[in-house]
Write a protein that holds these residues in place. Sequence first.
Motif, mmCIF file in Angstrom:
data_model
loop_
_atom_site.group_PDB
_atom_site.id
_atom_site.type_symbol
_atom_site.label_atom_id
_atom_site.label_comp_id
_atom_site.label_asym_id
_atom_site.label_seq_id
_atom_site.Cartn_x
_atom_site.Cartn_y
_atom_site.Cartn_z
ATOM 1 N N TYR A 214 0.811 -1.219 0.000
ATOM 2 C CA TYR A 214 0.000 0.000 0.000
ATOM 3 C C TYR A 214 0.844 1.269 0.000
ATOM 4 C CZ TYR A 214 -3.475 -3.429 1.442
ATOM 5 O OH TYR A 214 -4.280 -4.542 1.513
ATOM 6 N N ASP A 215 2.154 1.126 0.076
ATOM 7 C CA ASP A 215 3.050 2.280 0.153
ATOM 8 C C ASP A 215 2.637 3.206 1.300
ATOM 9 O OD1 ASP A 215 5.235 3.802 -0.548
ATOM 10 O OD2 ASP A 215 4.110 5.044 -1.965
ATOM 11 N N LEU A 216 2.322 2.591 2.448
ATOM 12 C CA LEU A 216 1.919 3.317 3.637
ATOM 13 C C LEU A 216 2.661 2.773 4.841
ATOM 14 C CD1 LEU A 216 -1.989 3.285 3.198
ATOM 15 C CD2 LEU A 216 -0.501 5.264 2.861
ATOM 16 N N TRP A 217 2.799 3.605 5.867
ATOM 17 C CA TRP A 217 3.229 3.097 7.150
ATOM 18 C C TRP A 217 2.081 2.330 7.781
ATOM 19 C CZ3 TRP A 217 8.215 3.202 7.836
ATOM 20 C CH2 TRP A 217 8.970 4.221 7.269
ATOM 21 N N MET A 218 2.398 1.353 8.610
ATOM 22 C CA MET A 218 1.373 0.513 9.199
ATOM 23 C C MET A 218 0.334 1.345 9.941
ATOM 24 S SD MET A 218 0.068 -2.403 9.592
ATOM 25 C CE MET A 218 -1.453 -2.727 10.493
ATOM 26 N N ASN A 219 0.757 2.350 10.672
ATOM 27 C CA ASN A 219 -0.192 3.188 11.401
ATOM 28 C C ASN A 219 -1.122 3.944 10.463
ATOM 29 O OD1 ASN A 219 0.806 2.349 13.842
ATOM 30 N ND2 ASN A 219 1.964 4.213 14.272
ATOM 31 N N GLN A 220 -0.614 4.318 9.284
ATOM 32 C CA GLN A 220 -1.461 4.990 8.299
ATOM 33 C C GLN A 220 -2.512 4.035 7.734
ATOM 34 O OE1 GLN A 220 1.685 6.414 5.646
ATOM 35 N NE2 GLN A 220 1.305 8.524 6.338
ATOM 36 N N LEU A 221 -2.083 2.806 7.435
ATOM 37 C CA LEU A 221 -3.020 1.803 6.946
ATOM 38 C C LEU A 221 -4.095 1.524 7.984
ATOM 39 C CD1 LEU A 221 -3.917 -0.364 4.922
ATOM 40 C CD2 LEU A 221 -2.217 -1.908 5.936
ATOM 41 N N TRP A 222 -3.675 1.359 9.232
ATOM 42 C CA TRP A 222 -4.617 1.075 10.312
ATOM 43 C C TRP A 222 -5.595 2.239 10.514
ATOM 44 C CZ3 TRP A 222 -4.048 4.051 14.951
ATOM 45 C CH2 TRP A 222 -5.008 3.776 15.928
ATOM 46 N N PHE A 223 -5.096 3.463 10.597
ATOM 47 C CA PHE A 223 -5.945 4.605 10.906
ATOM 48 C C PHE A 223 -6.956 4.863 9.792
ATOM 49 C CE2 PHE A 223 -6.988 9.128 10.786
ATOM 50 C CZ PHE A 223 -7.403 9.351 12.090
ATOM 51 N N SER A 224 -6.520 4.770 8.549
ATOM 52 C CA SER A 224 -7.394 5.149 7.433
ATOM 53 C C SER A 224 -8.349 4.038 7.037
ATOM 54 C CB SER A 224 -6.547 5.536 6.207
ATOM 55 O OG SER A 224 -5.739 4.447 5.792
ATOM 56 N N TYR A 225 -8.043 2.790 7.383
ATOM 57 C CA TYR A 225 -8.870 1.693 6.898
ATOM 58 C C TYR A 225 -9.596 0.930 8.006
ATOM 59 C CZ TYR A 225 -10.345 -2.087 3.806
ATOM 60 O OH TYR A 225 -11.098 -2.972 3.066
ATOM 61 N N LEU A 273 -6.091 6.734 -7.962
ATOM 62 C CA LEU A 273 -5.849 7.391 -6.673
ATOM 63 C C LEU A 273 -4.761 6.676 -5.893
ATOM 64 C CD1 LEU A 273 -9.546 8.073 -5.551
ATOM 65 C CD2 LEU A 273 -7.860 9.774 -6.288
ATOM 66 N N PRO A 274 -3.965 7.405 -5.154
ATOM 67 C CA PRO A 274 -2.969 6.765 -4.291
ATOM 68 C C PRO A 274 -3.623 6.312 -2.985
ATOM 69 C CG PRO A 274 -2.802 9.138 -4.078
ATOM 70 C CD PRO A 274 -3.859 8.882 -5.121
ATOM 71 N N TYR A 275 -2.949 5.392 -2.304
ATOM 72 C CA TYR A 275 -3.383 5.061 -0.944
ATOM 73 C C TYR A 275 -3.028 6.223 -0.031
ATOM 74 C CZ TYR A 275 -3.834 0.215 -2.522
ATOM 75 O OH TYR A 275 -4.204 -0.936 -3.185
ATOM 76 N N PRO A 276 -3.860 6.509 0.971
ATOM 77 C CA PRO A 276 -5.084 5.834 1.405
ATOM 78 C C PRO A 276 -6.361 6.357 0.744
ATOM 79 C CG PRO A 276 -4.482 7.478 3.025
ATOM 80 C CD PRO A 276 -3.421 7.540 1.957
ATOM 81 N N TYR A 277 -6.253 7.295 -0.206
ATOM 82 C CA TYR A 277 -7.447 7.827 -0.869
ATOM 83 C C TYR A 277 -8.176 6.733 -1.651
ATOM 84 C CZ TYR A 277 -5.229 12.274 0.215
ATOM 85 O OH TYR A 277 -4.635 13.330 0.870
ATOM 86 N N LYS A 278 -7.429 5.756 -2.116
ATOM 87 C CA LYS A 278 -7.981 4.679 -2.925
ATOM 88 C C LYS A 278 -9.056 3.880 -2.184
ATOM 89 C CE LYS A 278 -4.894 2.357 -5.291
ATOM 90 N NZ LYS A 278 -5.119 2.505 -6.748
ATOM 91 N N PHE A 279 -8.990 3.848 -0.867
ATOM 92 C CA PHE A 279 -9.880 2.995 -0.083
ATOM 93 C C PHE A 279 -11.357 3.341 -0.241
ATOM 94 C CE2 PHE A 279 -6.105 2.414 2.923
ATOM 95 C CZ PHE A 279 -5.772 1.192 2.362
ATOM 96 N N TYR A 280 -11.678 4.648 -0.442
ATOM 97 C CA TYR A 280 -13.098 5.004 -0.464
ATOM 98 C C TYR A 280 -13.402 6.345 -1.131
ATOM 99 C CZ TYR A 280 -10.853 6.236 3.989
ATOM 100 O OH TYR A 280 -9.927 6.607 4.945
#
Length: 401
Positions: A214-225, A273-280
């Motif tokens: 996801y090209d994200l830090w784990m905390n970014q993935l967790w917080f946004s998703y 869209l890039p992550y985390p925008y891609k999620f929703y």
Amino acid sequence: MADRTAASTAGGPPQRPAALPSLTGLRWLAAVFVFLAHASMLSGPNRPDAPLSFFADQDLAKGLAHFFEPGFVMVSFFFVLSGFVLTWSTAPGERTTAIWRRRALKVYPNHIVVFVVAMWLFASSEPTRAWLPNLFLVHTWSNKPEVISSVNLPAWSLCVEVFAYALFPLLLVLVRRIKESRLWLWAGAMVAGVVGVPVVTEVFVSGGVRVPTYDLWMNQLWFSYGFPPARLFEFMLGMVLARIVAAGLWPRNIGMPASMVLFAAGYWLSFALPYPYKFYVGTIIPFAVLVCATAARDLRGEGGWLASRPMVYLGNVSFAFYLTQGVVMFYGRPKVWGAHTYGVVPALGMLLVLFLANLLAGWLLYRFVELPIMRRFSRSRKRTAPAAARGPEAAAVTGVA
């Protein structure tokens, strides 16, 4: 504008909410999409060395994985749908304890059964700090990967649902106080909140290991998703949309064809869209339009094939169908077939076998756990008039993926 089908009461849906069977049928299509997204993954969460995809042709397998990669957006659809139907089907004056009881009975029995099966099959060696939060559906409040992915991975979305259900009685009071003239403004504010979550994520959240996928830090993935409060805007958007449709404010000329075209455009936008925008972000407005257009069509008596008996039945099974995917696919596929892949025709056959196995598991869970418990315990024996007035779709809906 759409015709009002009944008078609104206390700023909410009609006293006797019309059934919205097409929304239940739509849930089944979304659940199948999630299945295909999982089944096309090039590696599974339980066995990273074993693909979930059956296709030996790597170009085809990667193409399918890429096409279904934004399948996680369907979780956003379920959150919006859940807020919509729960608001629509809750009668004015209904007791908070009655709402909580139905939601708990809808979620926890199915979850506990699948949890026990998963622990028996493959998760029993996990430490208590990993499986105990999963059991109580609070595990995505943690930012630790081993806790978030513990036991039955699809149960992560139930953490969001349980949080939203706990707040729902309070949120419903607030949403029902919104003046009709300001409903569209509030819907826009909820969309802005959804878009704002990834902005906050990028600006303020960091830390944890880097997640290359996801090209994200784990905390970014967790917080946004996975962080429940961050997904509350989607649920509340659904609540406001229910008020809009109930008030007759949905434009009649925005129907199913337009909403499907808009969804296709939003889905393709998700690729760019890039992550985390891609999620929703790309699909939040299309999902809002799709839910409202489908509900409005039901109110006009134009339900069509989505409202057919088979589609409604499958929509009722969809929650159990989704919940069993962790056992059937993430565990069963590698356990039974290992890392074996096949040519196109055999692979399609194996995919059908996996789908039918998942459908059977979901149907068994629905038929022998969810349905009997909901029939027996979802309503108090002292049935009040508001409780009896709820639409028949109420017992079937929980927005999960």
